[in-house]
Design an enzyme around this catalytic site. Structure first.
Site, PDB file in Angstrom:
ATOM      1  N   ASP A 103       7.422   3.447   3.289  1.00  0.00           N
ATOM      2  CA  ASP A 103       8.297   2.299   3.542  1.00  0.00           C
ATOM      3  C   ASP A 103       8.056   1.187   2.531  1.00  0.00           C
ATOM      4  O   ASP A 103       8.967   0.403   2.218  1.00  0.00           O
ATOM      5  CB  ASP A 103       8.138   1.803   4.976  1.00  0.00           C
ATOM      6  CG  ASP A 103       6.710   1.433   5.312  1.00  0.00           C
ATOM      7  OD1 ASP A 103       5.798   2.233   5.017  1.00  0.00           O
ATOM      8  OD2 ASP A 103       6.493   0.344   5.863  1.00  0.00           O
ATOM      9  N   ASP A 104       6.852   1.144   1.970  1.00  0.00           N
ATOM     10  CA  ASP A 104       6.578   0.182   0.886  1.00  0.00           C
ATOM     11  C   ASP A 104       7.519   0.438  -0.292  1.00  0.00           C
ATOM     12  O   ASP A 104       7.971  -0.489  -0.955  1.00  0.00           O
ATOM     13  CB  ASP A 104       5.141   0.326   0.399  1.00  0.00           C
ATOM     14  CG  ASP A 104       4.109   0.188   1.495  1.00  0.00           C
ATOM     15  OD1 ASP A 104       4.012   1.104   2.337  1.00  0.00           O
ATOM     16  OD2 ASP A 104       3.414  -0.843   1.531  1.00  0.00           O
TER      17      ASP A 104
ATOM     18  N   ASN B 177       0.491   0.728  16.890  1.00  0.00           N
ATOM     19  CA  ASN B 177       0.804   2.107  16.450  1.00  0.00           C
ATOM     20  C   ASN B 177      -0.442   2.862  15.997  1.00  0.00           C
ATOM     21  O   ASN B 177      -0.396   4.054  15.772  1.00  0.00           O
ATOM     22  CB  ASN B 177       1.867   2.113  15.337  1.00  0.00           C
ATOM     23  CG  ASN B 177       1.422   1.338  14.094  1.00  0.00           C
ATOM     24  OD1 ASN B 177       0.376   0.701  14.103  1.00  0.00           O
ATOM     25  ND2 ASN B 177       2.229   1.385  13.042  1.00  0.00           N
TER      26      ASN B 177
ATOM     27  N   GLU C 112      -1.416  -2.939  15.450  1.00  0.00           N
ATOM     28  CA  GLU C 112      -0.570  -2.345  14.396  1.00  0.00           C
ATOM     29  C   GLU C 112      -1.487  -2.069  13.193  1.00  0.00           C
ATOM     30  O   GLU C 112      -2.474  -2.786  12.949  1.00  0.00           O
ATOM     31  CB  GLU C 112       0.537  -3.370  14.057  1.00  0.00           C
ATOM     32  CG  GLU C 112       1.480  -2.945  12.960  1.00  0.00           C
ATOM     33  CD  GLU C 112       0.892  -3.233  11.577  1.00  0.00           C
ATOM     34  OE1 GLU C 112       0.126  -4.195  11.446  1.00  0.00           O
ATOM     35  OE2 GLU C 112       1.156  -2.444  10.656  1.00  0.00           O
TER      36      GLU C 112
ATOM     37  N   ASP D  40       0.853  -1.202   0.000  1.00  0.00           N
ATOM     38  CA  ASP D  40       0.000   0.000   0.000  1.00  0.00           C
ATOM     39  C   ASP D  40       0.888   1.252   0.000  1.00  0.00           C
ATOM     40  O   ASP D  40       0.869   2.051   0.925  1.00  0.00           O
ATOM     41  CB  ASP D  40      -0.949   0.017   1.199  1.00  0.00           C
ATOM     42  CG  ASP D  40      -0.214  -0.059   2.547  1.00  0.00           C
ATOM     43  OD1 ASP D  40      -0.801   0.379   3.551  1.00  0.00           O
ATOM     44  OD2 ASP D  40       0.953  -0.511   2.578  1.00  0.00           O
TER      45      ASP D  40
ATOM     46  N   ASN E 211      -1.531  -2.456   9.771  1.00  0.00           N
ATOM     47  CA  ASN E 211      -1.903  -3.413   8.724  1.00  0.00           C
ATOM     48  C   ASN E 211      -2.938  -4.425   9.215  1.00  0.00           C
ATOM     49  O   ASN E 211      -3.790  -4.877   8.451  1.00  0.00           O
ATOM     50  CB  ASN E 211      -0.671  -4.162   8.200  1.00  0.00           C
ATOM     51  CG  ASN E 211       0.218  -3.286   7.337  1.00  0.00           C
ATOM     52  OD1 ASN E 211      -0.213  -2.251   6.835  1.00  0.00           O
ATOM     53  ND2 ASN E 211       1.474  -3.682   7.190  1.00  0.00           N
TER      54      ASN E 211
ATOM     55  N   HIS F  10       9.721  -0.132   7.718  1.00  0.00           N
ATOM     56  CA  HIS F  10       9.003  -1.357   8.132  1.00  0.00           C
ATOM     57  C   HIS F  10       9.054  -2.452   7.049  1.00  0.00           C
ATOM     58  O   HIS F  10       9.553  -3.542   7.277  1.00  0.00           O
ATOM     59  CB  HIS F  10       7.521  -1.044   8.376  1.00  0.00           C
ATOM     60  CG  HIS F  10       7.218   0.008   9.381  1.00  0.00           C
ATOM     61  ND1 HIS F  10       7.348  -0.161  10.747  1.00  0.00           N
ATOM     62  CD2 HIS F  10       6.740   1.266   9.205  1.00  0.00           C
ATOM     63  CE1 HIS F  10       6.956   0.935  11.370  1.00  0.00           C
ATOM     64  NE2 HIS F  10       6.587   1.823  10.469  1.00  0.00           N
ATOM     65  N   ASP F  11       8.496  -2.155   5.874  1.00  0.00           N
ATOM     66  CA  ASP F  11       8.156  -3.210   4.906  1.00  0.00           C
ATOM     67  C   ASP F  11       9.372  -3.877   4.276  1.00  0.00           C
ATOM     68  O   ASP F  11       9.325  -5.071   3.946  1.00  0.00           O
ATOM     69  CB  ASP F  11       7.275  -2.617   3.798  1.00  0.00           C
ATOM     70  CG  ASP F  11       5.948  -2.110   4.346  1.00  0.00           C
ATOM     71  OD1 ASP F  11       5.303  -1.291   3.672  1.00  0.00           O
ATOM     72  OD2 ASP F  11       5.560  -2.527   5.457  1.00  0.00           O
TER      73      ASP F  11
END
Ligand code: RIB
Ligand code: CA
Length: 327
Positions: free
Chosen positions: A13-14, A157, A163, A9, A165, A239-240
């Site tokens: 970070d993606d 978060n 979280e 998405d 997602n 993250h990702d």
């Protein structure tokens, strides 16, 4: 090579996950599927195409779910901005979307490749993955690995318990963790404390120069304002990309086996990933529900080799800049 479908998405970070997936020789990026999450699926799809264009890559991009299996769409516009990827200049797409829905792209790709050769890497809400399982259950036994960004065994978060997602589609996450495959979960406990774009990493990226270096630094400059401000994360959390890094080099993380359940009904805890670790006093069954035998088949990432992670990101930018003449 690890053949993967990156379900995402974009999302700041993606974009780094796409970078590693596109530019590391250990990964064969079969396609990118998009989902509503950091912004609506129209924008996350536009962003996926823009990121591929900025990197000079052309891989199948298939648009996916517009919202969760149940309930209202939840977005993270306050973190990722009005475009869903505020900060860098987003170029117009240099290629067309794949004509298939993301769910059909996932099913077609898994069912047409040899069994146990394609891994799924969901790094946004897991709606597309859950729908694919429901439409074609045979992908469960056919997929090689499922490695997800999401969840947390300490705190969330978007709520204290959840979280993003997971919280954006808890029912989809429940379908994914309950399916008869082993999931590797890379959660906030690792990503927002260890997978950080430190000043040293940013200096190394700056030293490369060129348009991709600028694109990545613009990503981190923007997300530092919201990760640092709203979320009090010391540096931008990447993250990702941790999921792709763990496929490139499994030794980059350490992990523990766990039974993972998604809370669906908790008034204050909906979307929580309840992690029952085998080696940390693993409860053999949930109190009062002896019938619900626990099964420590999933894996939770605990630590990240940050220097190796930084090297991967720097090498990916260097390789793309060199091979795509994007200096
Ligand atoms: O909670 C972090 C996750 O939510 C990351 O995947 C980020 O891109 C957002 O999707
Ligand atoms: Ca994401």
């Amino acid at each position: 090579m690890e053949k993967i479908i990156l379900d995402c998405d974009p999302g700041h970070d993606d974009a780094i996950a796409i970078l590693l997936a596109a530019a590391n020789p250990a990964i064969d990026l079969l396609g990118i599927t998009t989902v509503s999450g950091n912004h609506n699926v129209d924008k996350t799809t536009r962003n996926a195409l823009a990121v591929c264009t900025a990197y000079g890559i052309n891989v199948p991009v298939a648009k996916g779910a517009r919202g969760p299996l149940i309930g209202e769409q939840i977005l993270a516009v306050e973190i990722h901005g009005e475009t869903g990827l505020d900060g860098p200049v987003l170029p117009p797409a240099s290629f067309e979307l794949d004509s298939r829905h993301a769910v059909d792209f996932i099913i077609d790709t898994v069912m047409t490749h040899e069994p146990k050769t394609v891994s799924l890497v969901p790094v946004g809400p897991y709606t597309n993955i859950a729908l694919a399982i429901r439409k074609e259950p045979r992908i469960i036994e056919r997929v090689k690995r499922v490695i997800v960004m999401g969840g947390a065994y300490t705190r969330g978060n978007i709520t204290p318990a959840a979280e993003f997602n997971i919280y954006a589609d808890p029912e989809a996450a429940d379908v994914v963790f309950r399916a008869d495959w082993d999931v590797t979960m890379i959660g906030l406990d690792l990503t927002q404390t260890q997978a950080l774009a430190t000043p040293d990493l940013q200096d190394r990226v700056r030293a490369i120069g060129g348009s991709i270096s600028t694109f990545i630094l613009d990503i981190w400059e923007f997300i530092a304002t919201t990760h640092g401000g709203l979320l009090q994360i010391k540096y931008p959390a990447i993250h990702d990309a941790c999921c792709v890094a763990a496929l490139i080099d499994p030794t980059i993380i350490t992990s523990e086996k766990a039974d993972i359940r998604v809370e669906l009904a908790g008034r204050w805890s909906r979307g929580m990933t309840v992690c029952n670790f085998e080696k940390m006093g693993g409860m053999r069954h949930y109190a009062g529900t002896a019938a619900e035998q626990v099964d420590f088949r999933h894996t939770v990432a605990m630590t990240l080799d940050h220097p190796k992670f930084c090297d991967m990101i720097v090498e990916a930018i260097e390789w793309l800049s060199r091979t795509k003449n994007l200096n």
